[in-house]
Every structure is written in structure tokens, then in C-alpha cells.
Design a protein around this motif. Structure first.
Motif, PDB file in Angstrom:
ATOM      1  N   LYS A  27       0.866  -1.184   0.000  1.00 23.35           N
ATOM      2  CA  LYS A  27       0.000   0.000   0.000  1.00 23.35           C
ATOM      3  C   LYS A  27       0.894   1.222   0.000  1.00 23.35           C
ATOM      4  N   GLN A  28       0.395   2.276  -0.606  1.00 24.78           N
ATOM      5  CA  GLN A  28       1.162   3.512  -0.678  1.00 24.78           C
ATOM      6  C   GLN A  28       0.205   4.676  -0.515  1.00 24.78           C
ATOM      7  N   LYS A  29       0.477   5.522   0.468  1.00 25.92           N
ATOM      8  CA  LYS A  29      -0.361   6.700   0.690  1.00 25.92           C
ATOM      9  C   LYS A  29       0.048   7.790  -0.296  1.00 25.92           C
ATOM     10  N   GLN A  30      -0.953   8.420  -0.877  1.00 26.09           N
ATOM     11  CA  GLN A  30      -0.733   9.490  -1.850  1.00 26.09           C
ATOM     12  C   GLN A  30      -0.848  10.856  -1.158  1.00 26.09           C
ATOM     13  N   LYS A  31      -0.374  11.878  -1.811  1.00 25.45           N
ATOM     14  CA  LYS A  31      -0.419  13.234  -1.244  1.00 25.45           C
ATOM     15  C   LYS A  31      -1.845  13.714  -0.998  1.00 25.45           C
ATOM     16  N   ASP A  32      -2.796  13.201  -1.790  1.00 22.48           N
ATOM     17  CA  ASP A  32      -4.190  13.625  -1.631  1.00 22.48           C
ATOM     18  C   ASP A  32      -4.917  12.874  -0.508  1.00 22.48           C
ATOM     19  N   GLY A  33      -4.191  11.989   0.209  1.00 29.65           N
ATOM     20  CA  GLY A  33      -4.779  11.251   1.330  1.00 29.65           C
ATOM     21  C   GLY A  33      -5.335   9.894   0.949  1.00 29.65           C
ATOM     22  N   TRP A  34      -5.449   9.619  -0.346  1.00 29.88           N
ATOM     23  CA  TRP A  34      -5.917   8.315  -0.810  1.00 29.88           C
ATOM     24  C   TRP A  34      -4.756   7.331  -0.797  1.00 29.88           C
ATOM     25  N   PHE A  35      -5.064   6.046  -0.967  1.00 32.81           N
ATOM     26  CA  PHE A  35      -4.055   4.995  -0.958  1.00 32.81           C
ATOM     27  C   PHE A  35      -4.115   4.200  -2.252  1.00 32.81           C
ATOM     28  N   TYR A  36      -2.958   3.776  -2.723  1.00 37.72           N
ATOM     29  CA  TYR A  36      -2.894   2.765  -3.768  1.00 37.72           C
ATOM     30  C   TYR A  36      -2.625   1.449  -3.067  1.00 37.72           C
ATOM     31  N   VAL A  37      -3.467   0.465  -3.333  1.00 30.77           N
ATOM     32  CA  VAL A  37      -3.353  -0.852  -2.689  1.00 30.77           C
ATOM     33  C   VAL A  37      -3.179  -1.903  -3.769  1.00 30.77           C
ATOM     34  N   HIS A  38      -2.158  -2.738  -3.602  1.00 35.09           N
ATOM     35  CA  HIS A  38      -1.878  -3.826  -4.533  1.00 35.09           C
ATOM     36  C   HIS A  38      -2.247  -5.139  -3.842  1.00 35.09           C
ATOM     37  N   LEU A  39      -3.157  -5.882  -4.471  1.00 35.66           N
ATOM     38  CA  LEU A  39      -3.590  -7.177  -3.953  1.00 35.66           C
ATOM     39  C   LEU A  39      -3.138  -8.285  -4.878  1.00 35.66           C
ATOM     40  N   LYS A  40      -2.929  -9.444  -4.335  1.00 37.82           N
ATOM     41  CA  LYS A  40      -2.736 -10.660  -5.108  1.00 37.82           C
ATOM     42  C   LYS A  40      -3.791 -11.613  -4.577  1.00 37.82           C
ATOM     43  N   THR A  41      -4.810 -11.878  -5.404  1.00 36.41           N
ATOM     44  CA  THR A  41      -5.965 -12.626  -4.923  1.00 36.41           C
ATOM     45  C   THR A  41      -6.366 -13.765  -5.845  1.00 36.41           C
ATOM     46  N   LYS A  42      -6.907 -14.793  -5.251  1.00 28.85           N
ATOM     47  CA  LYS A  42      -7.502 -15.897  -5.997  1.00 28.85           C
ATOM     48  C   LYS A  42      -9.008 -15.709  -6.075  1.00 28.85           C
ATOM     49  N   ARG A  43      -9.515 -14.675  -5.409  1.00 29.86           N
ATOM     50  CA  ARG A  43     -10.961 -14.410  -5.360  1.00 29.86           C
ATOM     51  C   ARG A  43     -11.368 -13.345  -6.371  1.00 29.86           C
ATOM     52  N   ILE A  44     -10.742 -13.338  -7.517  1.00 29.09           N
ATOM     53  CA  ILE A  44     -11.001 -12.302  -8.512  1.00 29.09           C
ATOM     54  C   ILE A  44     -12.455 -12.286  -8.964  1.00 29.09           C
ATOM     55  N   SER A  45     -13.090 -13.446  -9.024  1.00 25.51           N
ATOM     56  CA  SER A  45     -14.489 -13.496  -9.471  1.00 25.51           C
ATOM     57  C   SER A  45     -15.432 -12.819  -8.471  1.00 25.51           C
ATOM     58  N   GLU A  46     -15.045 -12.748  -7.209  1.00 23.93           N
ATOM     59  CA  GLU A  46     -15.857 -12.086  -6.183  1.00 23.93           C
ATOM     60  C   GLU A  46     -15.786 -10.560  -6.278  1.00 23.93           C
ATOM     61  N   MET A  47     -14.738 -10.058  -6.889  1.00 26.07           N
ATOM     62  CA  MET A  47     -14.477  -8.620  -6.893  1.00 26.07           C
ATOM     63  C   MET A  47     -15.613  -7.801  -7.503  1.00 26.07           C
ATOM     64  N   THR A  48     -16.242  -8.307  -8.560  1.00 26.83           N
ATOM     65  CA  THR A  48     -17.299  -7.532  -9.208  1.00 26.83           C
ATOM     66  C   THR A  48     -18.499  -7.335  -8.294  1.00 26.83           C
ATOM     67  N   GLY A  49     -18.677  -8.211  -7.326  1.00 30.42           N
ATOM     68  CA  GLY A  49     -19.761  -8.074  -6.372  1.00 30.42           C
ATOM     69  C   GLY A  49     -19.371  -7.341  -5.103  1.00 30.42           C
ATOM     70  N   VAL A  50     -18.108  -7.461  -4.715  1.00 32.52           N
ATOM     71  CA  VAL A  50     -17.640  -6.909  -3.443  1.00 32.52           C
ATOM     72  C   VAL A  50     -17.270  -5.425  -3.546  1.00 32.52           C
ATOM     73  N   LEU A  51     -16.506  -5.053  -4.538  1.00 33.04           N
ATOM     74  CA  LEU A  51     -15.968  -3.694  -4.610  1.00 33.04           C
ATOM     75  C   LEU A  51     -17.019  -2.597  -4.733  1.00 33.04           C
ATOM     76  N   PRO A  52     -18.115  -2.797  -5.463  1.00 32.59           N
ATOM     77  CA  PRO A  52     -19.109  -1.717  -5.578  1.00 32.59           C
ATOM     78  C   PRO A  52     -19.756  -1.293  -4.260  1.00 32.59           C
ATOM     79  N   GLN A  53     -19.665  -2.122  -3.237  1.00 31.51           N
ATOM     80  CA  GLN A  53     -20.282  -1.747  -1.960  1.00 31.51           C
ATOM     81  C   GLN A  53     -19.656  -0.492  -1.359  1.00 31.51           C
ATOM     82  N   TRP A  54     -18.431  -0.158  -1.768  1.00 34.79           N
ATOM     83  CA  TRP A  54     -17.772   1.029  -1.240  1.00 34.79           C
ATOM     84  C   TRP A  54     -17.957   2.241  -2.145  1.00 34.79           C
ATOM     85  N   GLY A  55     -18.720   2.085  -3.204  1.00 32.57           N
ATOM     86  CA  GLY A  55     -19.062   3.204  -4.081  1.00 32.57           C
ATOM     87  C   GLY A  55     -17.872   3.989  -4.578  1.00 32.57           C
TER      88      GLY A  55
END
Length: 78
Positions: A27-55
Motif C-alpha cells: 500500500k502507498q499513501k498518496q499526497k491527496d490522502g488516498w491509498f494505492y493498494v496492490h492485492l494478489k488474490t484468488k478471489r477475482i471473481s468475487e471482486m465484481t460483487g464486493v468492490l461496488p459496496q464502497w461506491g
């Protein structure tokens, strides 16, 4: 496992850590306060359902196909 890169707000970073605790490579914090997060996951198929919950507090940076798939799913809902 597949690489996923996200841009995550400071407000949501805790949720991402809880949900993807064992899959976060970096993870890397940016100057604007946001973060870049790098994941290595086997649950890629779940992502389309999980990520939208955070809008707008999360953005898929890579892979492009995942970003596109989530966008298409959101359009279909509307």
C-alpha cells in the motif's frame, strides 16, 4: 492468483484491510490522502460483487477488464 490494484480513500482503507487482510501485497499513501493498494488474490471473481459496496470511495486501477466489468454491472442495475 491475480494482481489487482485499487485506489482507496482514507475513509475506506480500514474496510479494505479487513476484507483483504491476507491478500495485500503493498500500500502507498498518496499526497491527496488516498491509498494505492496492490492485492494478489484468488478471489477475482468475487471482486465484481464486493468492490461496488464502497461506491466512490474505491476505484479499480488494474486490471482494466475488472474495471470494465464492474462498470457494466452498475450500468445494468441502473
Amino acid at each position: 492468483a491475480e494482481d489487482v490494484k485499487l485506489r482507496v480513500s482514507a475513509k475506506t482503507i480500514h474496510n479494505i484491510y479487513e476484507y483483504f487482510s491476507g491478500e495485500i501485497v503493498a500500500k502507498q499513501k498518496q499526497k491527496d490522502g488516498w491509498f494505492y493498494v496492490h492485492l494478489k488474490t484468488k478471489r477475482i471473481s468475487e471482486m465484481t460483487g464486493v468492490l461496488p459496496q464502497w461506491g466512490s470511495e474505491i476505484e479499480v486501477v488494474e486490471p482494466g477488464w475488472l474495471k470494465h466489468k464492474i462498470l457494466e454491472n452498475c450500468k445494468a442495475i441502473l
